[in-house]
Design an enzyme around this catalytic site. Structure first.
Site, PDB file in Angstrom:
ATOM      1  N   ASN A   1     -10.685   1.294   1.288  1.00 47.25           N
ATOM      2  CA  ASN A   1     -10.471   1.003   2.700  1.00 47.25           C
ATOM      3  C   ASN A   1     -11.036   2.098   3.599  1.00 47.25           C
ATOM      4  OD1 ASN A   1      -9.387  -1.520   2.541  1.00 47.25           O
ATOM      5  ND2 ASN A   1      -7.263  -0.872   2.673  1.00 47.25           N
TER       6      ASN A   1
ATOM      7  N   TYR B   1      -4.036  -4.131   9.807  1.00 46.16           N
ATOM      8  CA  TYR B   1      -2.953  -3.779   8.893  1.00 46.16           C
ATOM      9  C   TYR B   1      -3.259  -2.544   8.052  1.00 46.16           C
ATOM     10  CZ  TYR B   1      -0.339  -8.132   9.615  1.00 46.16           C
ATOM     11  OH  TYR B   1       0.400  -9.139  10.158  1.00 46.16           O
ATOM     12  N   CYS B   2      -4.508  -2.394   7.623  1.00 48.07           N
ATOM     13  CA  CYS B   2      -4.778  -1.427   6.551  1.00 48.07           C
ATOM     14  C   CYS B   2      -5.586  -0.200   6.950  1.00 48.07           C
ATOM     15  CB  CYS B   2      -5.495  -2.141   5.397  1.00 48.07           C
ATOM     16  SG  CYS B   2      -4.466  -3.368   4.567  1.00 48.07           S
TER      17      CYS B   2
ATOM     18  N   LYS C   1      -7.518   1.892  -3.937  1.00 47.49           N
ATOM     19  CA  LYS C   1      -7.192   1.168  -2.706  1.00 47.49           C
ATOM     20  C   LYS C   1      -7.506   2.016  -1.469  1.00 47.49           C
ATOM     21  CE  LYS C   1      -5.543  -1.660   0.296  1.00 47.49           C
ATOM     22  NZ  LYS C   1      -4.139  -2.053   0.378  1.00 47.49           N
TER      23      LYS C   1
ATOM     24  N   ASP D   1      -4.373   3.546   6.098  1.00 43.89           N
ATOM     25  CA  ASP D   1      -4.907   3.984   4.813  1.00 43.89           C
ATOM     26  C   ASP D   1      -5.784   5.228   4.966  1.00 43.89           C
ATOM     27  OD1 ASP D   1      -3.597   1.805   3.908  1.00 43.89           O
ATOM     28  OD2 ASP D   1      -5.314   0.819   2.988  1.00 43.89           O
TER      29      ASP D   1
ATOM     30  N   ARG E   1      -1.488  -5.593  15.114  1.00 48.32           N
ATOM     31  CA  ARG E   1      -0.989  -4.282  14.705  1.00 48.32           C
ATOM     32  C   ARG E   1      -2.136  -3.271  14.679  1.00 48.32           C
ATOM     33  NH1 ARG E   1       1.780  -3.524   8.881  1.00 48.32           N
ATOM     34  NH2 ARG E   1       2.984  -5.275   9.652  1.00 48.32           N
TER      35      ARG E   1
ATOM     36  N   THR F   1       0.845  -1.191   0.000  1.00 50.90           N
ATOM     37  CA  THR F   1       0.000   0.000   0.000  1.00 50.90           C
ATOM     38  C   THR F   1       0.883   1.245   0.000  1.00 50.90           C
ATOM     39  OG1 THR F   1      -1.673  -1.212   1.248  1.00 50.90           O
ATOM     40  CG2 THR F   1      -1.881   1.178   1.157  1.00 50.90           C
TER      41      THR F   1
ATOM     42  N   GLU G   1      -7.783  -9.892   6.618  1.00 51.47           N
ATOM     43  CA  GLU G   1      -6.779 -10.521   7.466  1.00 51.47           C
ATOM     44  C   GLU G   1      -7.248 -11.925   7.854  1.00 51.47           C
ATOM     45  OE1 GLU G   1      -5.547  -9.901  12.033  1.00 51.47           O
ATOM     46  OE2 GLU G   1      -5.640  -8.089  10.814  1.00 51.47           O
TER      47      GLU G   1
END
Length: 414
Positions: free
Chosen positions: A223, A274-275, A219, A279, A340, A123, A150
């Site tokens: 998100n 994670y994102c 992307k 993001d 995370r 990303t 995930e």
């Protein structure tokens, strides 16, 4: 074709295994233990489909042309495509993704494979791919965003909602390489996907080749919309809790509207993982010179939700002398080993700032403490020591102490 994949996290490993059904794939990592596990047929991450793929490969049921390696020369030499799936954490001070791992991987690829097509799957900020192409004078770099959950990364590659690849639209060779890569991803998907019916009446997996900057924006905006959904239903829950209303009844009624639907509607302590956190912040940073209100509100809503949850827990322990709050799992989701940016950490830090004793039950963490709070693998002792147990997601292991549990998991699913 020979394909190299840099990074064996959720994204890299799932893409590597998908492509290794039809191509020669070398997955590069810098951690010897991960490489050893993969070459012995074991997954270094929690993902049911990845484990199943590796088991089938080891048994010979589904042979894969896959090998993990620590050697860049072995991975990259003579590669037709090099997929970069290295981590890009968000730098809070710079308001920018740390793309140093991507740049290091691009440099390593070019040392051994000057003509390989480089596909960035990490990303990255909007506009980064074109900037990299310009800075390096390298017109063989394209971008392909991932849309993976995930713990379900390989499953989502096998059953993709869509395949997006970004290439400069005025560069015929790059567009051709992008289309080829898209077809390779589609080739590795479950064969049943070729005949599926889409909402727009088309058949098969939608494949979209757009400009690199448009692909990057797809992307981040996708998100951020999911983060918006999480924040929306969390704020609905905050309202209902504050007014003594039945949150689930309200959500059920709202989501029966087919325009709204039932996705991402289970209340939680906030979005994480994670994102979504990084993001949304990166997209907000990209808005620095563009008028906006909503994107900033999404980021702020996540902070406010953690404040509300922490206050609710403090109310629960207000009558207890020297209370101990137990944090049940640091992970974001059930069946995951990733914590995370998990929202429960934000709640934990707020409780500790108020002087509350905190103990953590996290069986995947092999450390004696987490942010100066003791970590235990003994679930029985954890339950006994905790006056209130905070769980972002319910687990039946907690059934015998349900009277101690604070959770907003109304649907008992991720």
């Amino acid at each position: 074709m020979k394909i190299a994949v840099a990074g064996t996290g959720y994204v890299g490993l799932s893409v590597a295994l998908l492509l290794s059904q039809h191509h020669e794939v070398h997955a590069l990592d810098i951690v010897p233990e991960k490489v050893e596990l993969l070459n012995s047929g074991k997954s270094p991450i929690v993902d049911t489909e990845i484990t199943r793929f590796l088991d089938r490969n080891t048994s010979g049921e589904r042979p894969l042309n896959f090998q993990a390696t620590l050697d860049p020369a072995q991975a990259y030499t003579d590669a037709d495509y090099a997929v970069i799936a290295t981590p890009t954490n968000y730098d809070e001070k710079r308001n920018y993704f740390d793309t140093s791992s991507v740049e290091a991987a691009v440099s390593a690829v070019r040392t051994h494979a000057p003509n390989a097509w480089i596909v960035i799957k990490s990303t990255i900020p909007v506009g980064y791919t074109q900037q990299l192409r310009d800075n390096l004078n390298d017109d063989r770099i394209i971008f392909s965003p991932e849309f993976l959950r995930e713990g379900e990364a390989l499953y989502d590659n096998l059953h993709p909602s869509r395949i997006v690849v970004g290439a400069p639209v005025d560069d015929e060779a790059s567009v051709g390489a992008a289309k080829t890569f898209a077809s390779m991803l589609a080739q590795g998907a479950d064969p049943k996907e070729a005949s599926r019916r889409n909402d727009d009446g088309t058949t098969g997996i939608p494949e979209l080749v757009v400009g690199t900057t448009e692909a990057e924006a797809i992307k981040l905006f996708a998100n951020t919309y999911l983060a918006l959904r999480v924040a929306y239903f969390n704020e609905l829950d905050t309202y209902a809790e504050s007014r003594g209303l039945n949150t689930r009844d309200i959500i059920d009624g709202v989501c029966l509207d087919p325009r709204i639907g039932g996705g991402y509607n289970n209340p939680s302590f906030g979005y994480g993982g994670y994102c979504l956190p990084k993001d949304t912040k990166q997209l907000l940073a990209n808005y620095s010179t563009v008028p906006q209100n909503l994107i900033e509100a999404i980021v702020e809503a996540n902070r406010t939700r953690k404040d509300f949850v922490a206050d609710e827990i403090l109310d629960r322990v207000s009558g207890i002398s020297n209370p101990t709050v137990g944090i049940y799992r640091l992970t974001m989701k059930s069946g995951s080993d990733n914590f995370r940016q998990s929202a429960i950490q934000g709640v934990m830090k707020r409780l500790k700032a108020k002087g509350i004793n905190v103990i953590v039950y996290e069986p995947t963490l092999n450390k004696p403490d987490f942010f100066s709070s003791p970590v235990t693998h003994d679930l029985g002792a954890f339950k006994a020591q905790s006056d209130v147990i905070v769980a972002n997601r319910w687990n039946n292991d907690l059934a015998d102490v349900s009277y101690k549990i604070y959770t907003r998991d109304l649907f008992r699913r991720d």
